[in-house]
Write a protein that holds these residues in place. Structure first.
Motif, PDB file in Angstrom:
ATOM      1  N   ASP A  76     -31.192  20.402  55.015  1.00 41.71           N
ATOM      2  CA  ASP A  76     -31.178  20.439  53.547  1.00 41.71           C
ATOM      3  C   ASP A  76     -29.939  21.134  53.005  1.00 41.71           C
ATOM      4  OD1 ASP A  76     -33.613  19.150  53.525  1.00 41.71           O
ATOM      5  OD2 ASP A  76     -34.789  21.000  53.350  1.00 41.71           O
ATOM      6  N   ALA A  77     -29.328  21.973  53.821  1.00 45.35           N
ATOM      7  CA  ALA A  77     -28.173  22.752  53.369  1.00 45.35           C
ATOM      8  C   ALA A  77     -26.839  22.108  53.722  1.00 45.35           C
ATOM      9  CB  ALA A  77     -28.233  24.160  53.965  1.00 45.35           C
ATOM     10  N   TYR A  78     -26.869  20.942  54.376  1.00 45.07           N
ATOM     11  CA  TYR A  78     -25.624  20.310  54.828  1.00 45.07           C
ATOM     12  C   TYR A  78     -25.745  18.799  54.709  1.00 45.07           C
ATOM     13  CZ  TYR A  78     -21.479  19.479  57.753  1.00 45.07           C
ATOM     14  OH  TYR A  78     -20.250  19.101  58.225  1.00 45.07           O
ATOM     15  N   VAL A  79     -24.820  18.190  53.980  1.00 45.06           N
ATOM     16  CA  VAL A  79     -24.810  16.733  53.812  1.00 45.06           C
ATOM     17  C   VAL A  79     -24.017  16.126  54.967  1.00 45.06           C
ATOM     18  CG1 VAL A  79     -24.129  14.808  52.349  1.00 45.06           C
ATOM     19  CG2 VAL A  79     -24.998  16.912  51.308  1.00 45.06           C
ATOM     20  N   ALA A  80     -24.721  15.528  55.906  1.00 42.78           N
ATOM     21  CA  ALA A  80     -24.083  14.908  57.067  1.00 42.78           C
ATOM     22  C   ALA A  80     -24.143  13.391  56.906  1.00 42.78           C
ATOM     23  CB  ALA A  80     -24.789  15.327  58.355  1.00 42.78           C
ATOM     24  N   THR A  81     -22.994  12.732  56.985  1.00 40.11           N
ATOM     25  CA  THR A  81     -22.958  11.281  56.904  1.00 40.11           C
ATOM     26  C   THR A  81     -23.544  10.687  58.181  1.00 40.11           C
ATOM     27  OG1 THR A  81     -20.713  11.252  57.818  1.00 40.11           O
ATOM     28  CG2 THR A  81     -20.928  11.314  55.406  1.00 40.11           C
ATOM     29  N   ASP A  82     -23.885   9.416  58.120  1.00 38.27           N
ATOM     30  CA  ASP A  82     -24.496   8.758  59.280  1.00 38.27           C
ATOM     31  C   ASP A  82     -23.562   8.770  60.484  1.00 38.27           C
ATOM     32  OD1 ASP A  82     -26.812   8.242  57.877  1.00 38.27           O
ATOM     33  OD2 ASP A  82     -26.237   6.202  57.304  1.00 38.27           O
ATOM     34  N   ASP A  83     -22.257   8.539  60.245  1.00 40.73           N
ATOM     35  CA  ASP A  83     -21.334   8.512  61.380  1.00 40.73           C
ATOM     36  C   ASP A  83     -21.142   9.895  61.993  1.00 40.73           C
ATOM     37  OD1 ASP A  83     -19.994   9.382  59.133  1.00 40.73           O
ATOM     38  OD2 ASP A  83     -18.077   8.502  59.707  1.00 40.73           O
ATOM     39  N   LEU A  84     -21.255  10.947  61.175  1.00 38.78           N
ATOM     40  CA  LEU A  84     -21.159  12.308  61.710  1.00 38.78           C
ATOM     41  C   LEU A  84     -22.383  12.636  62.556  1.00 38.78           C
ATOM     42  CD1 LEU A  84     -19.812  15.044  61.971  1.00 38.78           C
ATOM     43  CD2 LEU A  84     -20.769  15.688  59.754  1.00 38.78           C
ATOM     44  N   VAL A 112     -26.437  20.035  46.634  1.00 37.84           N
ATOM     45  CA  VAL A 112     -26.965  20.976  47.626  1.00 37.84           C
ATOM     46  C   VAL A 112     -26.631  22.415  47.222  1.00 37.84           C
ATOM     47  CG1 VAL A 112     -26.658  21.830  49.990  1.00 37.84           C
ATOM     48  CG2 VAL A 112     -27.006  19.387  49.581  1.00 37.84           C
ATOM     49  N   HIS A 113     -25.412  22.612  46.736  1.00 34.13           N
ATOM     50  CA  HIS A 113     -24.968  23.965  46.365  1.00 34.13           C
ATOM     51  C   HIS A 113     -25.516  24.394  45.006  1.00 34.13           C
ATOM     52  CE1 HIS A 113     -22.039  24.834  49.606  1.00 34.13           C
ATOM     53  NE2 HIS A 113     -21.922  23.526  49.665  1.00 34.13           N
TER      54      HIS A 113
END
Length: 280
Positions: A7-15, A191-192
């Protein structure tokens, strides 16, 4: 063991795919990207997501690979021998364990972050080849081999400031974090600052991306700097109208110090604004 983001980090699908591929292959994950794109935070969130302990090794320009293994304090041992200290009879009293040793001797699996590896000299990555390959190293002073009890998840970050040796790159799974597009950036901001007014974000991001597009900037503002700028805009209660209807004759955005980090870039925007006024 799969990383799905937090919830605290937006990770893309490729990441997320890159993280999970590195875990499956049992190879270090080498993350490159602009400063401020969340490379270091990624390691923190991988550890949080998987419920693992994080061990951080922050590399400096003077850091040597040996420091990650251990350091032998011969000077202290010599001094103690002169003082008649009984500790001198056990050489282990003068060996300081490094971050790799700490990760190798952990009973449980850990996440090991080697942060900003490109700060060190070119020999630094080469000096870690055997340790990365075999997950072990030899301690000459005690004539023992330290082997990893559980193979750690190794995440290595680089700001792409210098090339890394091919032999080192072959041992890593590589991923480049591209700069977030507008949609991803909105998710990061949310998120922030949950519940932040959408119109304020839209106006601020338009200025932010316009500044990044200016040719000739020595340092383009990063994601973390946008977050800082929004914090200032909210704290100073800057009206949206100032952003939306900003005077084009003004050289730079309000509270520009959060976005621009050197006088050359400030002067560049001022010159562009001056030229725009003359053409207008």
């Amino acid at each position: 063991m799969q990383f799905q983001g937090t919830d605290a980090y937006v990770a893309t699908d490729d990441l997320k795919m890159a993280v999970n591929a590195a875990i499956a292959l049992q190879k270090p994950l080498l993350i490159k990207g602009e400063p401020g794109t969340g490379k270091t935070m990624l390691a923190e969130q991988v550890a949080t997501s998987l419920g693992l302990r994080l061990i951080q090794w922050h590399v400096k320009s003077t850091t040597k690979a040996q420091q990650g293994l251990y350091e032998y304090d011969a000077v202290s041992r010599l001094r103690d021998s002169q003082l008649g200290d009984d500790r001198v009879h056990d050489i282990r009293n003068y060996i300081k364990k490094g971050k790799l040793w700490e990760a190798f001797e952990a009973d449980e699996r850990v996440v090991l972050l080697i942060d900003e590896i490109d700060k060190a000299d070119i020999e630094f990555p080469n000096d870690l080849l055997t340790e990365i390959d075999k997950m072990e190293f030899y301690v000459y002073e005690t004539q023992e081999v330290i082997k990893a009890k559980q193979r750690p998840i190794v995440i290595i970050t680089s700001n792409n400031e210098k090339d890394l040796p091919d032999a080192f790159l072959r041992r890593c799974f590589f991923h480049y974090i591209t700069f977030p597009d507008a949609d991803t950036m909105k998710r990061i901001v949310e998120v922030h600052y949950p519940g932040i007014k959408g119109s304020l974000v839209t106006e601020a991001m338009e200025i932010f991306f316009d500044v990044r597009k200016v040719p000739g900037l020595k340092k383009r503002p990063s994601t973390s700097e946008l977050i800082d700028w929004l914090k200032l805009l909210l704290a100073d209660d800057i009206p949206e109208d100032i952003l939306r209807n900003r005077d084009t004759r003004k050289a730079i955005p309000p509270l520009y110090g959060a976005l621009l980090k050197n006088e050359a870039d400030v002067h560049l925007l001022e010159r562009l604004a001056f030229m725009s006024r003359r053409e207008g």
